[in-house]
Design a protein around this motif. Sequence first.
Motif, short mmCIF file in Angstrom:
data_model
loop_
_atom_site.label_atom_id
_atom_site.label_comp_id
_atom_site.label_asym_id
_atom_site.label_seq_id
_atom_site.Cartn_x
_atom_site.Cartn_y
_atom_site.Cartn_z
N GLU A 1 0.83 -1.20 0.00
CA GLU A 1 0.00 0.00 0.00
C GLU A 1 0.87 1.26 0.00
OE1 GLU A 1 -2.98 0.54 -0.50
OE2 GLU A 1 -4.22 -1.17 0.11
N GLU A 2 2.07 1.17 0.62
CA GLU A 2 2.96 2.33 0.66
C GLU A 2 3.36 2.75 -0.74
OE1 GLU A 2 2.93 0.41 4.56
OE2 GLU A 2 3.32 -0.39 2.54
N LYS A 3 3.71 1.79 -1.58
CA LYS A 3 4.10 2.12 -2.95
C LYS A 3 2.89 2.62 -3.76
CE LYS A 3 8.52 1.04 -2.97
NZ LYS A 3 9.00 -0.15 -3.66
N LEU A 4 1.72 2.06 -3.49
CA LEU A 4 0.53 2.51 -4.22
C LEU A 4 0.15 3.94 -3.82
CD1 LEU A 4 -1.70 -0.70 -4.26
CD2 LEU A 4 -0.26 0.23 -6.10
N ALA A 5 0.44 4.31 -2.57
CA ALA A 5 0.21 5.70 -2.16
C ALA A 5 1.09 6.65 -2.98
CB ALA A 5 0.49 5.86 -0.67
N LEU A 6 2.33 6.24 -3.26
CA LEU A 6 3.20 7.04 -4.11
C LEU A 6 2.68 7.07 -5.55
CD1 LEU A 6 6.71 5.86 -2.84
CD2 LEU A 6 5.53 7.99 -2.27
N ALA A 7 2.14 5.94 -6.00
CA ALA A 7 1.58 5.89 -7.35
C ALA A 7 0.43 6.88 -7.52
CB ALA A 7 1.12 4.47 -7.67
N ARG A 8 -0.38 7.02 -6.48
CA ARG A 8 -1.47 8.00 -6.53
C ARG A 8 -0.90 9.41 -6.66
NH1 ARG A 8 -3.24 4.41 -2.46
NH2 ARG A 8 -4.94 3.07 -3.21
N GLN A 9 0.17 9.69 -5.91
CA GLN A 9 0.79 11.02 -6.03
C GLN A 9 1.35 11.25 -7.42
OE1 GLN A 9 3.19 12.63 -2.72
NE2 GLN A 9 2.88 10.66 -1.70
N ALA A 10 1.81 10.18 -8.06
CA ALA A 10 2.35 10.30 -9.42
C ALA A 10 1.26 10.50 -10.46
CB ALA A 10 3.18 9.07 -9.77
N GLY A 11 0.00 10.15 -10.12
CA GLY A 11 -1.10 10.35 -11.06
C GLY A 11 -1.89 9.12 -11.42
N ALA A 12 -1.67 8.00 -10.73
CA ALA A 12 -2.43 6.78 -11.03
C ALA A 12 -3.88 6.93 -10.56
CB ALA A 12 -1.78 5.58 -10.37
N ASP A 13 -4.80 6.40 -11.36
CA ASP A 13 -6.23 6.44 -11.01
C ASP A 13 -6.66 5.21 -10.23
OD1 ASP A 13 -7.16 8.78 -12.86
OD2 ASP A 13 -6.00 7.48 -14.16
N LEU A 14 -6.28 4.05 -10.73
CA LEU A 14 -6.67 2.78 -10.13
C LEU A 14 -5.42 2.10 -9.60
CD1 LEU A 14 -8.71 0.48 -9.54
CD2 LEU A 14 -8.25 -0.37 -11.86
N CYS A 15 -5.38 1.83 -8.30
CA CYS A 15 -4.22 1.20 -7.67
C CYS A 15 -4.63 -0.16 -7.13
CB CYS A 15 -3.68 2.08 -6.54
SG CYS A 15 -2.99 3.65 -7.14
N ILE A 16 -3.89 -1.19 -7.54
CA ILE A 16 -4.26 -2.58 -7.25
C ILE A 16 -3.13 -3.25 -6.47
CG2 ILE A 16 -4.92 -4.80 -8.24
CD1 ILE A 16 -5.71 -3.24 -10.81
N LEU A 17 -3.45 -3.79 -5.32
CA LEU A 17 -2.49 -4.60 -4.59
C LEU A 17 -2.27 -5.91 -5.35
CD1 LEU A 17 -3.39 -4.35 -0.80
CD2 LEU A 17 -1.18 -3.82 -1.84
N SER A 18 -1.04 -6.37 -5.38
CA SER A 18 -0.73 -7.62 -6.08
C SER A 18 -1.59 -8.77 -5.57
CB SER A 18 0.75 -7.96 -5.90
OG SER A 18 1.55 -6.95 -6.46
N ALA A 19 -1.87 -8.77 -4.28
CA ALA A 19 -2.68 -9.84 -3.70
C ALA A 19 -4.09 -9.86 -4.25
CB ALA A 19 -2.71 -9.71 -2.18
N ASP A 20 -4.56 -8.73 -4.77
CA ASP A 20 -5.93 -8.63 -5.30
C ASP A 20 -5.96 -8.65 -6.83
OD1 ASP A 20 -6.80 -8.28 -2.66
OD2 ASP A 20 -6.53 -6.11 -2.77
N PHE A 21 -4.81 -8.87 -7.45
CA PHE A 21 -4.73 -8.71 -8.90
C PHE A 21 -5.63 -9.69 -9.65
CE2 PHE A 21 -2.83 -9.58 -13.08
CZ PHE A 21 -2.84 -8.29 -13.61
N ALA A 22 -5.81 -10.89 -9.12
CA ALA A 22 -6.62 -11.90 -9.82
C ALA A 22 -8.06 -11.43 -10.04
CB ALA A 22 -6.60 -13.21 -9.05
N ASP A 23 -8.52 -10.51 -9.19
CA ASP A 23 -9.90 -10.01 -9.31
C ASP A 23 -10.04 -8.84 -10.28
OD1 ASP A 23 -10.71 -11.86 -7.36
OD2 ASP A 23 -10.18 -10.49 -5.74
N ASN A 24 -8.91 -8.34 -10.78
CA ASN A 24 -8.95 -7.16 -11.65
C ASN A 24 -9.51 -7.50 -13.03
OD1 ASN A 24 -8.15 -4.47 -12.71
ND2 ASN A 24 -6.73 -5.71 -13.91
N LYS A 25 -10.38 -6.63 -13.53
CA LYS A 25 -10.95 -6.78 -14.87
C LYS A 25 -10.50 -5.69 -15.83
CE LYS A 25 -13.36 -10.24 -13.32
NZ LYS A 25 -12.87 -11.62 -13.59
N GLU A 26 -9.77 -4.69 -15.31
CA GLU A 26 -9.33 -3.58 -16.14
C GLU A 26 -8.20 -4.03 -17.07
OE1 GLU A 26 -10.33 -0.37 -16.16
OE2 GLU A 26 -11.73 -0.36 -14.46
N ARG A 27 -8.07 -3.38 -18.22
CA ARG A 27 -7.01 -3.67 -19.17
C ARG A 27 -6.41 -2.36 -19.68
NH1 ARG A 27 -7.53 -7.68 -16.91
NH2 ARG A 27 -8.00 -9.78 -17.69
#
Length: 352
Positions: A195-221
């Motif tokens: 989550e710490e790295k994803l918080a930085l990703a949000r600061q960089a401009g990411a819209d959707l941040c996905i934890l690796s542990a939850d990646f299997a549930d992702n439907k975005e491409r």
Amino acid sequence: MRAIVLHAPGDIRLEKRPKPVAGPGEVLLRVASVGVCGSDLPRMLVKGAWKMPLITGHEFSGHIHALGENVEGWEIGELTAIAPLMPCNQCIECKTGNFSRCRDYDYFGSRRDGAYAEFVAVPVENLIKTPQHVDPRAIAMTDPASIALHAIWKAGGITAGQTGAVVGCGPIGLFAIQWMRIMGASRVIAVDVTEEKLALARQAGADLCILSADFADNKERADLVIEAVGIDSTINAAVMLAAPGGHVTFIGIPVPDVKLSNATFQRFLRQEVSLHGSWNSFGAPFPGPQWTTTVQKFATGELKWEFMISHDLDLAELPGIFQRFAAKDLHFSKVLFRPDRSGDGGANREAS
């Protein structure tokens, strides 16, 4: 001068070394700031360098301290960015402007003494003119930012309205997110293990941040995916994240062998996903628009960098930092060292 010398993997010492001398066509730089690259970790702790003992470090900025013979157009005290590759300029790759693929190159910090030191002698061809108001710490991050831009360009770039994605939100991944935004991506997805790295990703401009542990549930491409880690799980995830007809560029450098699952192979086969290798960051004219564009965007403030810095330390603290890396006892995003900080105790800002 003080320097960090690699004698063998894990044997990292602070030593006194003679100050280099600027030869003909070179300048002597006083190192202003130098960063730890992800490639330094296996080099310093596992694989070693091409030759040892060696002063390592290749992500750096510096002020010109002395001019060698026949050097014109540069001034004492001038801040500059430095491209760490010295191409042979003779092989077919160099002659076609593909300097990242040079067949007989030299390189600061892995093949010749680098920038974990107070001074470095640098050929003028490796200097990039830098607006003097830019923070030297930003200029030391020109290398990872240029690597991210090179990787995006290898896949043909990204255009307005498209979706980008980054797997691995270290500094290169964070710069890739920003480049995608600058190029007009309407949406950027970020994937990381913490989550710490994803918080930085949000600061960089990411819209959707996905934890690796939850990646299997992702439907975005995504139309373009940048993989910036180099392990089985992230390499497979990057391919699975690509949209039909999309592109995946690989930056992460694997250490052990890589295995692709059958599902991954079927994905890029059946959905006609294009896979691209991206090595280093150089183009023509050397060192390339990757570098000059990055310096320009630091100067205008369009590329953000300070939020990435987790540690800002004196050079003498580097061996201890690598001991912590080896023990996996360090939460970090970007570690910088400044040789001019001796006596002030450095400053240590742990990543939140």
